[in-house]
Design a protein around this motif. Structure first.
Motif, PDB file in Angstrom:
ATOM      1  N   SER A 288       0.845  -1.196   0.000  1.00  0.00           N
ATOM      2  CA  SER A 288       0.000   0.000   0.000  1.00  0.00           C
ATOM      3  C   SER A 288       0.877   1.241   0.000  1.00  0.00           C
ATOM      4  O   SER A 288       0.411   2.336  -0.255  1.00  0.00           O
ATOM      5  N   HIS A 289       2.137   1.076   0.327  1.00  0.00           N
ATOM      6  CA  HIS A 289       3.086   2.180   0.452  1.00  0.00           C
ATOM      7  C   HIS A 289       2.776   3.048   1.657  1.00  0.00           C
ATOM      8  O   HIS A 289       3.424   4.050   1.879  1.00  0.00           O
ATOM      9  N   ALA A 290       1.758   2.686   2.397  1.00  0.00           N
ATOM     10  CA  ALA A 290       1.358   3.560   3.492  1.00  0.00           C
ATOM     11  C   ALA A 290       1.327   2.809   4.813  1.00  0.00           C
ATOM     12  O   ALA A 290       1.339   1.584   4.855  1.00  0.00           O
ATOM     13  N   ASN A 291       1.279   3.563   5.880  1.00  0.00           N
ATOM     14  CA  ASN A 291       1.209   2.961   7.197  1.00  0.00           C
ATOM     15  C   ASN A 291      -0.044   3.413   7.903  1.00  0.00           C
ATOM     16  O   ASN A 291      -0.056   4.363   8.648  1.00  0.00           O
ATOM     17  N   ASN A 292      -1.115   2.694   7.645  1.00  0.00           N
ATOM     18  CA  ASN A 292      -2.380   3.040   8.256  1.00  0.00           C
ATOM     19  C   ASN A 292      -2.609   2.137   9.457  1.00  0.00           C
ATOM     20  O   ASN A 292      -2.620   0.915   9.342  1.00  0.00           O
ATOM     21  N   GLU A 293      -2.785   2.754  10.595  1.00  0.00           N
ATOM     22  CA  GLU A 293      -2.938   2.010  11.848  1.00  0.00           C
ATOM     23  C   GLU A 293      -4.071   0.991  11.796  1.00  0.00           C
ATOM     24  O   GLU A 293      -3.991  -0.088  12.358  1.00  0.00           O
ATOM     25  N   ASN A 294      -5.128   1.368  11.100  1.00  0.00           N
ATOM     26  CA  ASN A 294      -6.334   0.543  11.128  1.00  0.00           C
ATOM     27  C   ASN A 294      -6.349  -0.572  10.088  1.00  0.00           C
ATOM     28  O   ASN A 294      -7.303  -1.322  10.003  1.00  0.00           O
ATOM     29  N   VAL A 295      -5.306  -0.631   9.307  1.00  0.00           N
ATOM     30  CA  VAL A 295      -5.293  -1.594   8.219  1.00  0.00           C
ATOM     31  C   VAL A 295      -4.077  -2.509   8.320  1.00  0.00           C
ATOM     32  O   VAL A 295      -2.956  -2.027   8.453  1.00  0.00           O
ATOM     33  N   THR A 296      -4.305  -3.794   8.288  1.00  0.00           N
ATOM     34  CA  THR A 296      -3.181  -4.726   8.265  1.00  0.00           C
ATOM     35  C   THR A 296      -2.499  -4.624   6.913  1.00  0.00           C
ATOM     36  O   THR A 296      -3.155  -4.724   5.879  1.00  0.00           O
ATOM     37  N   SER A 297      -1.207  -4.421   6.933  1.00  0.00           N
ATOM     38  CA  SER A 297      -0.534  -4.261   5.654  1.00  0.00           C
ATOM     39  C   SER A 297       0.808  -4.965   5.602  1.00  0.00           C
ATOM     40  O   SER A 297       1.430  -5.240   6.624  1.00  0.00           O
ATOM     41  N   ILE A 298       1.220  -5.282   4.405  1.00  0.00           N
ATOM     42  CA  ILE A 298       2.540  -5.847   4.150  1.00  0.00           C
ATOM     43  C   ILE A 298       3.247  -4.869   3.229  1.00  0.00           C
ATOM     44  O   ILE A 298       2.801  -4.650   2.108  1.00  0.00           O
TER      45      ILE A 298
ATOM     46  N   PRO B 266       7.119  -3.288   1.765  1.00  0.00           N
ATOM     47  CA  PRO B 266       8.575  -3.240   1.749  1.00  0.00           C
ATOM     48  C   PRO B 266       8.997  -1.953   2.449  1.00  0.00           C
ATOM     49  O   PRO B 266       8.258  -0.972   2.439  1.00  0.00           O
ATOM     50  N   ASP B 267      10.160  -1.977   3.047  1.00  0.00           N
ATOM     51  CA  ASP B 267      10.647  -0.791   3.741  1.00  0.00           C
ATOM     52  C   ASP B 267      11.284   0.158   2.728  1.00  0.00           C
ATOM     53  O   ASP B 267      12.499   0.171   2.540  1.00  0.00           O
TER      54      ASP B 267
END
Lengths: 333, 333
Positions: free
Chosen positions: B148-158, B160-161
């Motif tokens: 997702s390229h993003a860091n949304n607290e409410n969404v589980t995401s995978i 890359p750094d």
DNA sequence: TTGAAAGCGCTAACAT
DNA sequence: ATGTTAGCGCTTTCAA
């Protein structure tokens, strides 16, 4: 909030479930007034009927099984990847889902989902074993084969015209002054081998040339083995002036080999391929090849399998390929 | 021949349907003798239970919906195509089907199959609009986002750094003596832009360099626009010695531009990318880039969504990327 | 035009 | 351990 059912909608609208079902499926049997009222409730509640139950009663899955060969899945092979894109795009338009699967136990067995009635049709990709064809026929599930490389009377298939493609590639080379032409063919599928071989020899014969068997009895299975064959071919003084690869990925191997031997393409060797995979226009030099609209093939496959599902008879089809002139072939005097 | 049902099997075996169901699902509640007898009938008749009915009663579809944003750009596809391979491979092992779909009506609407209960989970690929997240949350269907390229607290995401990747790419360039470094970033996803930007400036700062904004305020959206930006950048005397592209496809555009300007890579300009798409190792010169195991990402995504479906809590994950040294960067004195 | 009711083929709660 | 039976949410036949 609990998931709504037709029953709920019926209750809200003050009608029977039959009426709701008729409205949902645009079937006659309800008055305009009722239809409007029910539709309004459906819209307001944003009701979507359960697919599982519909599937159960209709004995339809609305799934198409896309069966890939164990070795080159659409997601490992750029050629099939593009076809797959066409299939999936079209499936959405037709309200079908495509489920990607592969034969189990060394390609001789269909996956359970076929036997569980979870696929209305099957699209086989690439060559398919006679055993698998037999199994598929036994299930009664409609199926077709894309790029089987073969012409089986009993099987509906969509194939590029590889014989003509090879003929055209050879003619192109000849027109550019090449006569010392080698062909690296794929021999994994006998029919494909035969087709490309006769395309090659026919074109040569049309120019009055009878090539030495050593120039076309060359088979590879992948980029690596094509590299190995090219090594034997190019690493000697009387090397051919052009090499024709019946698969683009082979051409990529040959190009890699030529570079390793410090041969310039196309100054020292001309190379032509068949397929026009995505890579071909990005490698250096850009590969001249014979291409086909792969996404279109996928679209066609989806349309045809749906026709078959609907019980229509569908004829096998041989698709024309077209020359894509790029930078890997030079004219020699 | 009519399709068999549990009832038929029960009758043949002389037991109740419950017994058959228990045997089919490996559940306790039947004696060993009965189990054996029933299993024998199942094997002999090659009985496969209907999935539709199982799905209906269990209220499970055993489908995972893979939601792709675009089927358009072949480059972007090349990245996701490998992730998809991982997802599909793993899905087969887990007895799930993956149905590939895409948002309808300009990305703001989920496809019907979600609302029809025909997917147990959703894997979103690529960036996802807040509107879509909201819709997905409203359905109650477990979902996660890959890349997702993003860091949304409410969404589980995978993810890359990408910040560290950009930092590493910049450091690599600096270590090779480059100081006049330009960055062409993708600005379609704000979070991605921010991450790559800070990765770049941090690394420069760590070397005591405060780059001129004109050197990093450069945004592109695809290969073509990267080409256009590169043109402005490279077609002048005081051109940078290296350009960092936050996406490999941009790097390919930049390379094409450099060639058109008769600049040699890496002699005249060094280029580094991020992503390691399939093309990068085939273009000339082979692109040095920061890569990640994309198939592994897909496998992980499948495992995680199944965990979520099973009601377990799953944490978002940031995956490390690794430098892949190839031929597009040279050391300068 | 409308509605009641009988399935589709499974699973599982419940009774035996 | 085994069998009976009531659903799951739809479609469709049949009767009103």
């Amino acid at each position: 909030m609990k998931k709504l059912t037709v029953k709920d909608i019926a209750k809200i609208a003050g009608v029977s479930v039959t009426a709701v079902s008729f409205v949902l499926n645009n079937k006659p049997g309800v008055s305009d007034a009722t239809r409007k009222r029910v539709q309004k409730i459906i819209d307001e509640t944003d009701f979507k009927p359960s697919l599982s139950s519909k599937k159960l009663v209709l004995k339809q899955s609305f799934n198409i099984c896309l069966m890939m060969n164990a070795f080159s899945s659409p997601f490992e092979d750029l050629f099939y990847f593009e076809i797959t894109r066409g299939i999936i795009n079209q499936s959405m338009k037709c309200n079908y889902n495509v489920i990607i699967s592969k034969p189990i136990m060394s390609q001789s067995e269909l996956p359970d989902l076929i036997y569980s009635g979870d696929a209305d049709g099957i699209i086989f990709m690439q060559d398919i074993s006679p055993a698998l064809i037999e199994k598929a026929q036994a299930t009664g599930v409609p199926f077709l084969v894309v790029d089987s490389h073969a012409n089986n009377e009993n099987v509906t298939s969509i194939n590029p015209d590889y014989k003509k493609a090879t003929y055209d590639a050879t003619s192109y080379l000849l027109q550019h002054g090449h006569t010392e032409i080698c062909m690296i063919a794929s021999n994994v599928v006998p029919d494909f081998y035969t087709q490309t071989l006769s395309g090659f020899t026919d074109a040569m014969a049309a120019h009055g040339i009878c090539p030495h068997p050593a120039f076309y009895n060359i088979a590879a299975t992948n980029e690596a083995s094509a590299y190995a064959e090219a090594r034997k071919l190019l690493d000697r003084p009387n090397r051919p002036s052009a090499v024709l690869c019946t698969v683009d990925s082979f051409a990529i191997g040959v190009m890699r080999c030529a570079k390793d031997l410090h041969l310039k393409i196309p100054q020292d060797v001309s190379i032509i391929g068949i397929d026009d995979i995505l890579l071909s226009r990005y490698i250096e030099p850009k590969l001249t090849t014979i291409g086909i609209d792969k996404v279109g093939m996928g679209t066609l496959a989806m349309d045809m399998i749906i026709q078959k599902i609907q019980g229509k008879t569908v004829e096998s089809i041989l698709l024309p390929m077209e020359l894509i002139e790029r930078d890997s072939v030079k004219t020699i005097q």
